[in-house]
Write a protein that holds these residues in place. Structure first.
Motif, PDB file in Angstrom:
ATOM      1  N   ARG A  80       0.751  -1.207   0.027  1.00  0.00           N
ATOM      2  CA  ARG A  80      -0.086   0.003  -0.065  1.00  0.00           C
ATOM      3  C   ARG A  80       0.820   1.150  -0.002  1.00  0.00           C
ATOM      4  NH1 ARG A  80      -5.475   0.729   3.448  1.00  0.00           N
ATOM      5  NH2 ARG A  80      -5.863   2.987   3.277  1.00  0.00           N
ATOM      6  N   GLY A  81       2.054   0.903   0.309  1.00  0.00           N
ATOM      7  CA  GLY A  81       2.994   2.349   0.503  1.00  0.00           C
ATOM      8  C   GLY A  81       3.385   2.696   1.816  1.00  0.00           C
ATOM      9  N   TYR A  82       3.203   1.928   2.898  1.00  0.00           N
ATOM     10  CA  TYR A  82       3.748   2.212   3.997  1.00  0.00           C
ATOM     11  C   TYR A  82       5.325   2.105   4.129  1.00  0.00           C
ATOM     12  CZ  TYR A  82      -0.511   2.959   6.630  1.00  0.00           C
ATOM     13  OH  TYR A  82      -1.802   3.430   6.992  1.00  0.00           O
ATOM     14  N   LYS A  92       7.039   6.147  -4.275  1.00  0.00           N
ATOM     15  CA  LYS A  92       5.971   6.831  -3.488  1.00  0.00           C
ATOM     16  C   LYS A  92       5.989   8.247  -3.955  1.00  0.00           C
ATOM     17  CE  LYS A  92       6.884   3.588   0.286  1.00  0.00           C
ATOM     18  NZ  LYS A  92       7.495   2.851  -0.509  1.00  0.00           N
ATOM     19  N   CYS A  97       1.449   5.154  -4.086  1.00  0.00           N
ATOM     20  CA  CYS A  97       2.710   4.286  -4.401  1.00  0.00           C
ATOM     21  C   CYS A  97       2.465   3.579  -5.680  1.00  0.00           C
ATOM     22  CB  CYS A  97       3.261   3.684  -3.430  1.00  0.00           C
ATOM     23  SG  CYS A  97       2.234   1.889  -3.244  1.00  0.00           S
ATOM     24  N   THR A 135      -1.796   5.415  -0.639  1.00  0.00           N
ATOM     25  CA  THR A 135      -1.530   4.896   0.809  1.00  0.00           C
ATOM     26  C   THR A 135      -2.503   5.345   1.851  1.00  0.00           C
ATOM     27  OG1 THR A 135       0.717   4.835  -0.309  1.00  0.00           O
ATOM     28  CG2 THR A 135       0.473   5.080   2.188  1.00  0.00           C
TER      29      THR A 135
END
Length: 558
Positions: free
Chosen positions: A301-303, A520, A530, A545
């Motif tokens: 998810r982009g964390y 990102k 992302c 995200t």
């Protein structure tokens, strides 16, 4: 850390360790992270990873990665590989090689024989249901199994038969002989070995009996020289059994168990069984679906590792159970991405604009900063022409009060370019706005002349140069804070139908053509995104995200 160096403790476990080191109970700190390879790690595990590995780093000790692989029917190499990847991605490295409880199967078996020889374990032929009946309740003591007083010789012979595969599954088990009247039910002759005719992912078909978690856990800690066995509060009632086994076996060292509160997030479930159900029943696309609380899902998810570690620091380590607001996790990733993500423009739901006074075929390039506060990220070039795209939501035919975007007869600034004014609206047969005819003011290039008023700033892309992309707007998987609170319904009843909205007509600025999976960005005014692993040069795919600010409270009327 040298023996004379003092490290300021930051939680109650570190206070214990600090005292142990000062009193020279240990030469060095050894911790371990012992996941079961029966699913993917989730955000709750991240707290344990940060605590165990972070403690080892803080006190210049070691942390082992050990797989508690005592249940082969539910375990797989896929889970092992994913866990190894997740721990490394979070920024930690373990001491030596990856360890497995199965590495110690022979030693654990020998110690089980030792208990039998000491008259502290016996082979029991009670069925699982009979065992439950004999166990008693929280207010009533249990009663002894009719097989409890077998001789040592008979127990040794039966245990050997169990090991040799001569007895069927469920026919018997090995139990520790402790106290059927103990107030702690975990001490009422717990099962320490059971028969499982199952292929094991590490040992193959070498074994058909497997130790229980309670039997294997403490003894594996002892074999590895673990000094502080840190686990979550649900194991607090198991600590007396942990200590009884350590005291009654010839283990090489005496580890101590300490418990802390597990991480519980609202709008989330973290039960591995329920997460697996979500995957198996295809409510999500897999363990790494960006809506899942798994570490692999958060990564997709982009964390970032830094945001998750920061979140774990924010919530702290205590012995008090409680539910953490998922908004804290979202705030941690916003803070990290705001500081480190380059900016870009992407129009999610395009509305076409034709600039009637701009020459057809002419093109300009504007240089914009990649980050408004970090010059080290450089700049980016964006294309401008007669045909541009803006967000549908950035236009209203009749401007409402305090409207700061484009409206008929009103002017608005295009980010980094010109001020434009809407002159005419074109609609289709259904009355939907499909195009705006606007004019641009050449005198407003890059900045407003003194005294010039523009009604806000919006983002845009060149319709002809922009890149087609798919944008996946992810939100919370559940629509209520506690999807497990109502016992008359299942957690599946509270799946959020808006947890994934896929936009297929989005267009991004041309500088994003060379992006790679995991890159990102902050899409200006739209949130942090992302590049998904599904993305291809001919069809970019971006995952949202998190939004620029917490809009969930507003949505829920909080």
């Amino acid at each position: 850390m040298s023996k004379n160096e003092t490290v300021k403790p930051t939680n109650f476990i570190h206070q214990i360790i600090e005292q142990d080191l000062q009193e020279q109970r240990h030469d060095r700190v050894v911790t371990r992270f012992p996941p079961e390879p029966n699913g993917y790690l989730h955000i709750g595990h991240a707290k344990s990873i940060c605590l165990n590995f972070g403690t080892a780093v803080k006190y210049a000790g070691e942390c082992n990665l050990r797989f508690d692989d005592t249940n082969p029917e539910k375990e797989s190499q896929e889970y092992i590989d994913s866990i190894i990847e997740d721990v490394r991605w979070l920024g930690f490295e373990w001491a030596g090689e990856v360890r497995y409880t199965s590495d110690y199967f022979q030693q654990l078996y020998d110690w089980a024989v030792h208990l039998i020889q000491q008259g502290l374990a016996y082979v029991d032929h009670l069925s699982a249901e009979e065992m439950r009946q004999y166990r008693g309740t929280l207010t009533e003591p249990g009663k002894n199994s009719p097989y409890r007083e077998r001789s040592v010789e008979e127990n040794l012979a039966l245990f050997e038969q169990m090991k040799s595969g001569d007895l069927p599954e469920g026919s018997c088990s090995l139990r520790a002989k402790i106290d059927m009247a103990a107030a702690n039910i975990n001490l009422r002759d717990p099962v320490i070995y059971r028969i499982r005719h199952a292929h094991h992912h590490q040992t193959g078909n070498d074994w058909c009996i497997y130790p229980s978690y309670d039997f294997a856990h403490g003894q594996s800690d002892a074999i590895e020289g673990v000094t502080h066995s840190i686990c979550t509060l649900e194991f607090e009632d198991h600590r007396p059994l942990y200590e009884w086994l350590i005291q009654n076996l010839p283990v090489p060292c005496v580890p101590k168990q300490y418990e802390f509160s597990r991480l519980e997030l609202n709008y989330t479930v973290t039960s591995k069984r329920k997460l697996k159900q979500l995957v198996d029943e295809q409510h999500v696309s897999g363990w790494n679906d960006p809506r899942m609380p798994t570490i692999s899902g958060l990564r997709r998810r982009g964390y970032t590792p830094a945001a998750i570690r920061q979140f774990c620091d924010m919530i702290g380590v205590t012995r008090s159970n409680g539910v953490v607001d998922v908004a804290m996790l979202e705030a941690a990733i916003r803070e990290d991405l705001d500081a480190n993500s380059p900016r870009a423009m992407c129009v999610l739901r395009p509305l076409k604009i034709t600039l009637t006074n701009y020459v057809e075929g002419e093109e300009e390039w504007f240089e914009l900063p990649a980050h408004p506060k970090d010059d080290s990220l450089g700049s980016r070039r964006v294309s401008f022409g007669r045909h541009i795209l803006i967000e549908q939501e950035d236009f209203e035919e009749v401007a409402p009060k305090k409207w700061k975007r484009l409206a008929t007869g009103e002017a608005v600034r295009l980010r980094g370019a010109y001020v434009i004014r809407c002159e005419e609206v074109i609609k289709n047969a259904e009355g939907e706005v499909v195009e705006l005819l606007c004019t641009y003011d050449p005198a407003t290039k890059g900045a407003n002349p003194e005294g010039y008023k523009a009604n806000g700033v919006i983002h845009w892309v060149n319709a002809e140069r922009s890149l087609p992309c798919e944008v996946r707007l992810y939100d919370r998987l559940f629509s209520v804070a506690d999807p497990e609170a109502d016992k008359t319904r299942t957690f599946l009843d509270y799946l959020n139908p808006e947890s994934l909205v896929t936009l297929t007509e989005a267009r991004a600025e041309p500088g994003l053509a060379a992006v790679a999976a995991g890159d990102k960005f902050q899409f200006e005014r739209m949130g942090y995104f992302c590049v998904d692993s599904d993305s291809r040069p001919e069809r970019l795919v971006f995952n949202r995200t998190v939004t620029l600010r917490d809009s969930w409270a507003k949505i829920q009327g909080q």
